[in-house]
Each structure stands twice: as structure tokens, then as C-alpha cells.
Write a protein that holds these residues in place. Structure first.
Motif, short mmCIF file in Angstrom:
data_model
loop_
_atom_site.label_atom_id
_atom_site.label_comp_id
_atom_site.label_asym_id
_atom_site.label_seq_id
_atom_site.Cartn_x
_atom_site.Cartn_y
_atom_site.Cartn_z
N VAL A 7 11.45 -8.23 6.92
CA VAL A 7 10.49 -8.73 6.04
C VAL A 7 9.21 -8.00 5.95
CG1 VAL A 7 9.01 -10.82 5.08
CG2 VAL A 7 11.52 -11.18 6.03
N ALA A 8 8.56 -7.67 4.82
CA ALA A 8 7.37 -6.71 4.94
C ALA A 8 6.45 -7.41 3.83
CB ALA A 8 7.71 -5.36 4.59
N LEU A 9 5.11 -7.10 4.36
CA LEU A 9 4.10 -7.45 3.42
C LEU A 9 2.91 -6.79 3.65
CD1 LEU A 9 3.46 -10.16 1.60
CD2 LEU A 9 2.28 -11.27 3.75
N ARG A 10 2.17 -6.50 2.49
CA ARG A 10 0.93 -5.73 2.68
C ARG A 10 -0.23 -6.73 3.02
NH1 ARG A 10 -0.12 -0.78 -1.38
NH2 ARG A 10 1.94 -0.16 -1.71
N ILE A 11 -0.94 -6.37 3.82
CA ILE A 11 -2.16 -7.10 4.11
C ILE A 11 -3.48 -6.21 4.02
CG2 ILE A 11 -3.44 -8.29 6.18
CD1 ILE A 11 -0.89 -9.38 7.25
N LYS A 12 -4.50 -6.88 3.43
CA LYS A 12 -5.68 -6.22 3.47
C LYS A 12 -6.51 -6.03 4.34
CE LYS A 12 -6.13 -7.40 -1.69
NZ LYS A 12 -5.36 -6.10 -2.05
N ALA A 13 -6.34 -5.29 5.19
CA ALA A 13 -7.04 -4.85 6.53
C ALA A 13 -6.49 -3.82 7.19
CB ALA A 13 -7.02 -6.17 7.52
N ALA A 14 -7.24 -2.99 7.95
CA ALA A 14 -6.90 -2.00 8.77
C ALA A 14 -5.56 -2.32 9.82
CB ALA A 14 -7.93 -1.11 9.30
N PRO A 15 -4.83 -1.35 10.15
CA PRO A 15 -3.67 -1.59 11.14
C PRO A 15 -3.99 -2.32 12.56
CG PRO A 15 -3.27 0.29 9.89
CD PRO A 15 -4.52 0.00 9.53
N LEU A 16 -5.13 -1.83 13.09
CA LEU A 16 -5.41 -2.20 14.30
C LEU A 16 -6.07 -3.45 14.03
CD1 LEU A 16 -5.77 -1.35 17.19
CD2 LEU A 16 -7.93 -0.62 16.61
N ARG A 17 -6.58 -3.90 13.31
CA ARG A 17 -7.22 -5.55 12.97
C ARG A 17 -5.98 -6.48 12.97
NH1 ARG A 17 -10.28 -7.90 15.13
NH2 ARG A 17 -10.27 -9.83 14.17
N VAL A 18 -5.11 -5.85 12.07
CA VAL A 18 -3.87 -6.85 11.82
C VAL A 18 -3.04 -6.69 12.97
CG1 VAL A 18 -1.78 -7.07 10.25
CG2 VAL A 18 -3.55 -6.01 9.36
N PHE A 19 -2.97 -6.16 13.91
CA PHE A 19 -2.27 -6.00 15.21
C PHE A 19 -2.82 -6.91 16.16
CE2 PHE A 19 -1.53 -4.80 19.52
CZ PHE A 19 -0.23 -4.33 19.43
N GLU A 20 -4.43 -6.97 16.13
CA GLU A 20 -4.97 -7.95 16.64
C GLU A 20 -5.01 -9.13 16.49
OE1 GLU A 20 -8.69 -4.73 18.08
OE2 GLU A 20 -9.09 -6.12 16.55
N VAL A 21 -4.97 -9.40 15.08
CA VAL A 21 -4.88 -10.82 14.66
C VAL A 21 -3.45 -11.35 15.00
CG1 VAL A 21 -4.77 -12.45 12.75
CG2 VAL A 21 -6.40 -10.66 12.81
N PHE A 22 -2.23 -10.41 14.80
CA PHE A 22 -1.08 -10.77 15.12
C PHE A 22 -0.90 -11.26 16.54
CE2 PHE A 22 3.62 -10.75 16.09
CZ PHE A 22 3.98 -10.83 14.84
N THR A 23 -1.52 -10.52 17.50
CA THR A 23 -1.09 -10.92 18.75
C THR A 23 -2.18 -11.95 19.44
OG1 THR A 23 -2.58 -8.93 19.34
CG2 THR A 23 -0.39 -8.42 19.42
#
Lengths: 168, 150
Positions: A7-23
Motif C-alpha cells: 500500500v502506498a500513499l503520498r504525505i505532504k512532508a519530507a521523508p525524514l519527518r514522515v519517518f520520525e512520525v512513523f516511528t
């Protein structure tokens, strides 16, 4: 590992930010699904314990016990995260794995979740609810899609929060 | 996630190859892929703008790719662009799509082109370039606009 959902989705933020929120924020955006509980005492709150490779994803149960969902196998901030995923009912030879990729697309991040290895869990196993293979995988994919939508909302809230802090 | 009320589902002999060539040609993005125990594609969705399309195999005797029925199509999918249609056409050509009609201005105010993908599905692509009144459209086409001209 076969029998997988992606499953894939675009999120309006930079990759590092999304990684931080994910974890770091998984306890906030994760929403349990009764069909796919990790333990009979779930739901609890998910968390990555440790912040690098050799950390693990756990569910902290209301009883105070901690269930290990799986070890982190790849921790590459802003790029890639791989972790194991087991339910308490899995036999020792059953294991699934989740790979999350974070790719920049313009000023957005394309987050792709690949959950594989369901072929190690027999269709008659309790975790599969006697669903035919494709129905089970479809339900699982829909859950991941809902989870990524939550991740996107959480990331948006987080950016607003950081912007306010920046203004102060 | 908000879903459009209508979604097209297309059949391919090699659906995994289709995921690649549709991304290369049109920039569609894979948003869901489900594979069975044999690693075969069971279900796939690709997103474009506010819409999605489902990509599948010839999953029953009655579902066929044009590649299996002498190239016949029984429906086509139309892509509405708000972008440079000539560049879009070049990208499709570079991805191996056959251009059946080069980009051309139409009487109703769109610029359109038509192409065929490697398995024979027809695609039409259009982008609005000017607004046209009912009177002008009727005069140039010889058709009668009965309903629904914005």
C-alpha cells in the motif's frame, strides 16, 4: 517471502519527518483492528523501543505487559524501515515482515508499506479467520491504507505544531 | 480515503508489466498491490490525480485483455489532464505506447491524443485549452447539443 500486500500513499512532508512520525509517534497514529489483534489482551499502545537497528516494535498492553511484535531489521532514517510482525498465536515457524520505504516526490513523501510472508501462516490458522486468501489480504491492505491515512493526518498535525513552536 | 463513485478495472495478461508501463507512460502511482501465495498478482490499484484505476489479470474466462481477443476493446479509459498534453504524449511514446492520433485541437475546446498500450488497451487523453460556446460548437461540428454543455 510471498503472499504480500503493498500500500502506498503520498504525505505532504519530507521523508525524514514522515519517518520520525512513523516511528516516534506510532502510539498516536496507530489504530487497532479487531480482526488483526496481536494478543487476546490487545489492544494496547504500539511503540518502537530503542531508536536504531536492534530496536523492536512492541505493544504495551493495558495489563502492563509488553508484547514484542518484532525486531527492527533495517533502521535507515528517512529512507527505509524493516521490522518483523508476529501475533501471539503464531507458531515458531510463522513470521511476517513489514518493509516501509520513504521516497521524496517533489515536496512530498511517497510512503510504501509492503507486508509480506503471509504464506507462512496457513489459511486455517486462527489469525486468518478462515477468510479465503485474497479476502484476508484485501482486508489487511485496507487496514494498512487506513493506517497510512492516519499517519498522514498525524504528520500534518505535527507540522502545524512545529510551525507554532517556530513562531514563538 | 475519499473514493470516486466510478472506478475502471482493466484486465491484462501480464498485470505486473502493466503496472510498470502505466507508471512509465502516464505517471500513475501504485497505491495497492496484493499477491497470493504463489507470488501472483491478485489485486492492484494505481492512483492518478483524484482518481484510481484497478489493474488485474484475466481472472475469469470472460475477462480478457485486448491482447487475447485480436486487439478488440469494449471500453476505453479517458484521462483528463490539467497539464502539457504534448509532453504527456511524448512520455507515452517513449514508454512504448503506440500513438494512434497525435495531439490535436478539438472543436469542443480540448486538445487530445489517442494511444494504445503494449497489451492493446486504447487510452484517450484530453486537456482543456479554451472554452467554447454552445453556438460555436454546434456551428463547427454540425451536431446538436441536447444537454450538459457547461
Amino acid at each position: 517471502m510471498t503472499s504480500k500486500v503493498l500500500v502506498a500513499l503520498r504525505i505532504k512532508a519530507a521523508p525524514l519527518r514522515v519517518f520520525e512520525v512513523f516511528t516516534a509517534d506510532i502510539g498516536a497514529w496507530w489504530k487497532p483492528n479487531a480482526l488483526f489483534s496481536f494478543t487476546p489482551r490487545s489492544p494496547g499502545v504500539l511503540a518502537f523501543e530503542g531508536v536504531s537497528e536492534w530496536s523492536r516494535l512492541v505493544e504495551r498492553l493495558p495489563s502492563g505487559k509488553v508484547f514484542e511484535i518484532g525486531p527492527v531489521r533495517v533502521w535507515d532514517p528517512g529512507r527505509r524501515l524493516v521490522f518483523g510482525w508476529r501475533q501471539a498465536s503464531f507458531a515458531p515457524d510463522m513470521d511476517t515482515e513489514v518493509e516501509v520505504r520513504f521516497e521524496p516526490v517533489g515536496d512530498e513523501t511517497r510512503v510504501t508499506v509492503e507486508h509480506r510472508g503471509w504464506d507462512t501462516v496457513p489459511i486455517e490458522h486462527v489469525a486468518r479467520h478462515r477468510f479465503p486468501d485474497t479476502v484476508f489480504l484485501q482486508r489487511h491492505a485496507e487496514w494498512w491504507r487506513a493506517l497510512l491515512t492516519n499517519l498522514a493526518s498525524r504528520t500534518a498535525m505535527d507540522i502545524k505544531g512545529s510551525a507554532r513552536e517556530g513562531d514563538a | 480515503m475519499q473514493r470516486a463513485a466510478l472506478t475502471s478495472a482493466l484486465c491484462y495478461r501480464d498485470a505486473k508489466a502493466a503496472l510498470n508501463f502505466l507508471e512509465a507512460a502516464f505517471g500513475f502511482e501504485l497505491t495497492m498491490l496484493i499477491e497470493d501465495n504463489d507470488g501472483k498478482l491478485a489485486h492492484a490499484e494505481m492512483g492518478f490525480g483524484d482518481s484510481l484505476i484497478m489493474i488485474g489479470n484475466e481472472w475469469s474466462q470472460m475477462h480478457k485483455s485486448p491482447a487475447s481477443i485480436d486487439g478488440f476493446n469494449t471500453q476505453t479509459v479517458h484521462i483528463h489532464l490539467d497539464a502539457d498534453i504534448d509532453a504527456h504524449c511524448e512520455r507515452a511514446r517513449a514508454a512504448g505506447f503506440e500513438i494512434l492520433m497525435e495531439p490535436e485541437d478539438q472543436f469542443y475546446g480540448d486538445r487530445t491524443y489517442r494511444c494504445r498500450d503494449p497489451e492493446g488497451h486504447f487510452w484517450t487523453v484530453g486537456a482543456p485549452i479554451r472554452s467554447v460556446s454552445v453556438d460555436e460548437a454546434e456551428a463547427t461540428s454540425g451536431l446538436k447539443v441536447v444537454k450538459g454543455w457547461a
